[in-house]
Design a protein around this motif. Structure first.
Motif, PDB file in Angstrom:
ATOM      1  N   UNK A  45       1.247-105.578  16.326  1.00 35.43           N
ATOM      2  CA  UNK A  45       2.522-105.302  15.643  1.00 35.43           C
ATOM      3  C   UNK A  45       2.362-104.332  14.474  1.00 35.43           C
ATOM      4  N   UNK A  46       1.401-104.568  13.539  1.00 34.56           N
ATOM      5  CA  UNK A  46       1.246-103.600  12.437  1.00 34.56           C
ATOM      6  C   UNK A  46       0.910-102.195  12.932  1.00 34.56           C
ATOM      7  N   UNK A  47       0.132-102.107  13.993  1.00 35.69           N
ATOM      8  CA  UNK A  47      -0.242-100.805  14.561  1.00 35.69           C
ATOM      9  C   UNK A  47       0.990-100.087  15.090  1.00 35.69           C
ATOM     10  N   UNK A  48       1.882-100.849  15.729  1.00 36.22           N
ATOM     11  CA  UNK A  48       3.112-100.261  16.259  1.00 36.22           C
ATOM     12  C   UNK A  48       4.107 -99.881  15.181  1.00 36.22           C
ATOM     13  N   UNK A  49       4.168-100.652  14.110  1.00 36.28           N
ATOM     14  CA  UNK A  49       5.084-100.337  13.015  1.00 36.28           C
ATOM     15  C   UNK A  49       4.709 -99.031  12.325  1.00 36.28           C
ATOM     16  N   UNK A  50       3.433 -98.674  12.385  1.00 39.46           N
ATOM     17  CA  UNK A  50       2.951 -97.448  11.750  1.00 39.46           C
ATOM     18  C   UNK A  50       2.544 -96.415  12.809  1.00 39.46           C
ATOM     19  N   UNK A  51       3.325 -96.325  13.882  1.00 40.70           N
ATOM     20  CA  UNK A  51       2.949 -95.473  15.011  1.00 40.70           C
ATOM     21  C   UNK A  51       2.862 -94.000  14.636  1.00 40.70           C
TER      22      UNK A  51
ATOM     23  N   UNK B 223      -9.913-100.137  15.725  1.00 40.30           N
ATOM     24  CA  UNK B 223     -10.028-101.305  14.848  1.00 40.30           C
ATOM     25  C   UNK B 223      -9.998-100.919  13.377  1.00 40.30           C
ATOM     26  N   UNK B 224     -10.532 -99.743  13.057  1.00 41.35           N
ATOM     27  CA  UNK B 224     -10.445 -99.271  11.672  1.00 41.35           C
ATOM     28  C   UNK B 224      -8.991 -99.021  11.292  1.00 41.35           C
ATOM     29  N   UNK B 225      -8.245 -98.333  12.180  1.00 44.17           N
ATOM     30  CA  UNK B 225      -6.830 -98.060  11.902  1.00 44.17           C
ATOM     31  C   UNK B 225      -6.018 -99.346  11.874  1.00 44.17           C
ATOM     32  N   UNK B 226      -6.317-100.264  12.794  1.00 44.98           N
ATOM     33  CA  UNK B 226      -5.594-101.530  12.822  1.00 44.98           C
ATOM     34  C   UNK B 226      -5.807-102.302  11.526  1.00 44.98           C
ATOM     35  N   UNK B 227      -7.028-102.302  11.040  1.00 42.09           N
ATOM     36  CA  UNK B 227      -7.322-102.982   9.766  1.00 42.09           C
ATOM     37  C   UNK B 227      -6.560-102.329   8.622  1.00 42.09           C
ATOM     38  N   UNK B 228      -6.511-101.002   8.631  1.00 40.97           N
ATOM     39  CA  UNK B 228      -5.772-100.283   7.598  1.00 40.97           C
ATOM     40  C   UNK B 228      -4.287-100.635   7.643  1.00 40.97           C
ATOM     41  N   UNK B 229      -3.723-100.659   8.865  1.00 39.68           N
ATOM     42  CA  UNK B 229      -2.294-100.967   9.014  1.00 39.68           C
ATOM     43  C   UNK B 229      -1.982-102.373   8.529  1.00 39.68           C
ATOM     44  N   UNK B 230      -2.827-103.323   8.923  1.00 38.63           N
ATOM     45  CA  UNK B 230      -2.622-104.715   8.509  1.00 38.63           C
ATOM     46  C   UNK B 230      -2.683-104.847   6.992  1.00 38.63           C
TER      47      UNK B 230
ATOM     48  N   UNK C  93       1.632-104.986   1.533  1.00 37.76           N
ATOM     49  CA  UNK C  93       2.282-104.606   0.276  1.00 37.76           C
ATOM     50  C   UNK C  93       3.351-103.525   0.454  1.00 37.76           C
ATOM     51  N   UNK C  94       3.546-103.051   1.684  1.00 42.58           N
ATOM     52  CA  UNK C  94       4.544-102.024   1.943  1.00 42.58           C
ATOM     53  C   UNK C  94       5.365-102.408   3.181  1.00 42.58           C
ATOM     54  N   UNK C  95       6.624-102.003   3.207  1.00 43.17           N
ATOM     55  CA  UNK C  95       7.478-102.299   4.354  1.00 43.17           C
ATOM     56  C   UNK C  95       7.242-101.340   5.514  1.00 43.17           C
TER      57      UNK C  95
END
Length: 395
Positions: free
Chosen positions: A316-322, A362-369, A374-376
């Motif tokens: 989900x976080x990965x998709x929100x920041x597509x 996994x690096x990007x996913x961790x960043x997104x999570x 703290x951000x919408x």
């Protein structure tokens, strides 16, 4: 008053964000195994690794080639519906603002193209405008229009012409010459050479390739189908939608098998190359969409199973920041594989590239999570949203 305001906006549907995250993840893996379109086979690899590379390459392109892009296009149309519906509930006409939003997407796309000439955002920015005239059409009219586009009418017209003119030989694709020119600056150029080349030769080649392979018809069709999915609320969890996606899964599998066979063996079935090439484009387009529906329907149905949901919801976080992820992967991938960066294209085959892609994911996913705690929105999503609703002097 607060509750009334909140009710005017459609709630986010988690499965859509997860599915979008899955599409971006699979696009990243594909881009990695092809060195972000710097095609090169490393020399002196052991036989077993060459064989493994071929298995990895063929498997990833079977699973995701043309399908991840199709998922992204379907969800693009769905997102348009959500945004338009939210504004319609407030009594606003979203069409003008959507045009401006597509111009902003064009800017993002051109920025991304500077790093990766195969960018799709510019194509979406142009073709997305076709949603504007159909937004108020009936479901039936939108569906019929989407079906006509999906049928690839231009390619069928060409096939008919070729049949009526048996001596005609089609010229080579225009994109071929541009891709040959791209090879020069990719082998010998500096970062500036890459940027200039990608924005000129590369962008032209990419758009021509999309035209020659039916994307100019397929993408708008998928946009419109995505809009209809939104209208019908098919991503919400109900007994009726579960039955719908179960039927889609069954029909998609049934259609995919013969379509994949026709796409794969068209050259053997139709010996005239000029005709078989066009028929291959048609059946490849349909085959990819059929398999895309297998993926989407399976994903939606599996997402409702608690044990599987725990894993899929991580996307989900990965998709929100597509948007952020798509552009970030181009910047990082170009540096990893191109000559102006690490130049790993020379030393990595599909297997190594897949491993690199998984690590980057996994690096990007961790960043997104971390970021979304703290951000919408993601950083580029925030910029796009703010710029979309910028005031033009109207009160």
């Amino acid at each position: 008053m607060t509750n009334i305001t909140l009710n005017l906006k459609s709630p986010r549907i988690e499965v859509v964000d997860a599915l979008r995250g899955f599409a971006i993840m699979s696009i990243m893996l594909l881009h990695n195994v092809e060195h972000f379109e710097y095609y090169h086979l490393p020399e002196n690899f052991p036989t077993w690794l060459v064989a493994l590379d071929k298995i990895v390459w063929d498997s990833l392109f079977f699973l995701f080639g043309g399908k991840s892009y199709a998922i992204f296009a379907l969800l693009f149309g769905f997102s348009f519906y959500i945004q338009n519906d939210n504004q319609a509930k407030k009594g606003n006409d979203f069409r003008g603002r959507f045009f401006w939003r597509m111009m902003l997407l064009l800017v993002f796309g051109l920025f991304n193209t500077a790093f990766y000439q195969g960018d799709i955002l510019t194509l979406y920015a142009f073709l997305g405008l076709l949603l504007i005239p159909v937004v108020n059409w009936s479901n039936k009219a939108v569906f019929i229009t989407a079906v006509i586009l999906m049928l690839q009418p231009l390619e069928w017209a060409r096939c008919i012409y070729y049949i009526l003119n048996p001596d005609y030989v089609a010229p080579p694709n225009l994109s071929n010459a541009y891709y040959e020119s791209i090879g020069y600056y990719m082998k010998h150029g500096s970062f500036i050479d890459y940027v200039i080349g990608d924005l000129t030769l590369g962008k032209t080649a990419s758009l021509l390739w999309s035209w020659e392979n039916g994307r100019f018809f397929q993408a708008p069709a998928l946009f419109m189908f995505g809009m209809l999915v939104g209208r019908k609320q098919l991503f919400t969890t109900t007994l009726a939608t579960n039955q719908f996606w179960s039927k889609v899964l069954g029909y998609a599998i049934a259609f995919f098998i013969p379509l994949y066979f026709l796409k794969t063996y068209m050259v053997d079935l139709v010996t005239r190359v000029t005709l078989s090439n066009k028929l291959t484009i048609i059946f490849a387009s349909w085959s990819n969409v059929a398999f895309m529906l297998v993926i989407v329907s399976s994903f939606v149905l599996l997402y409702q199973k608690e044990s599987i949901n725990k894993a899929l919801s991580k996307l989900v976080p990965f998709g929100k920041m597509s948007l952020t992820n798509y552009i970030m992967q181009s910047m990082i991938g170009a540096f990893i594989y191109y000559r102006y960066g690490l130049g790993l294209f020379e030393y990595t085959g599909a297997t190594y590239c897949l491993l690199i892609g998984i690590v980057l994911f996994f690096i990007q996913l961790s960043f997104c999570t971390w970021w979304l705690k703290t951000h919408k929105q993601g950083p580029l999503e925030y910029i796009w949203h703010k710029a979309t609703w910028i005031s033009f002097g109207k009160k």
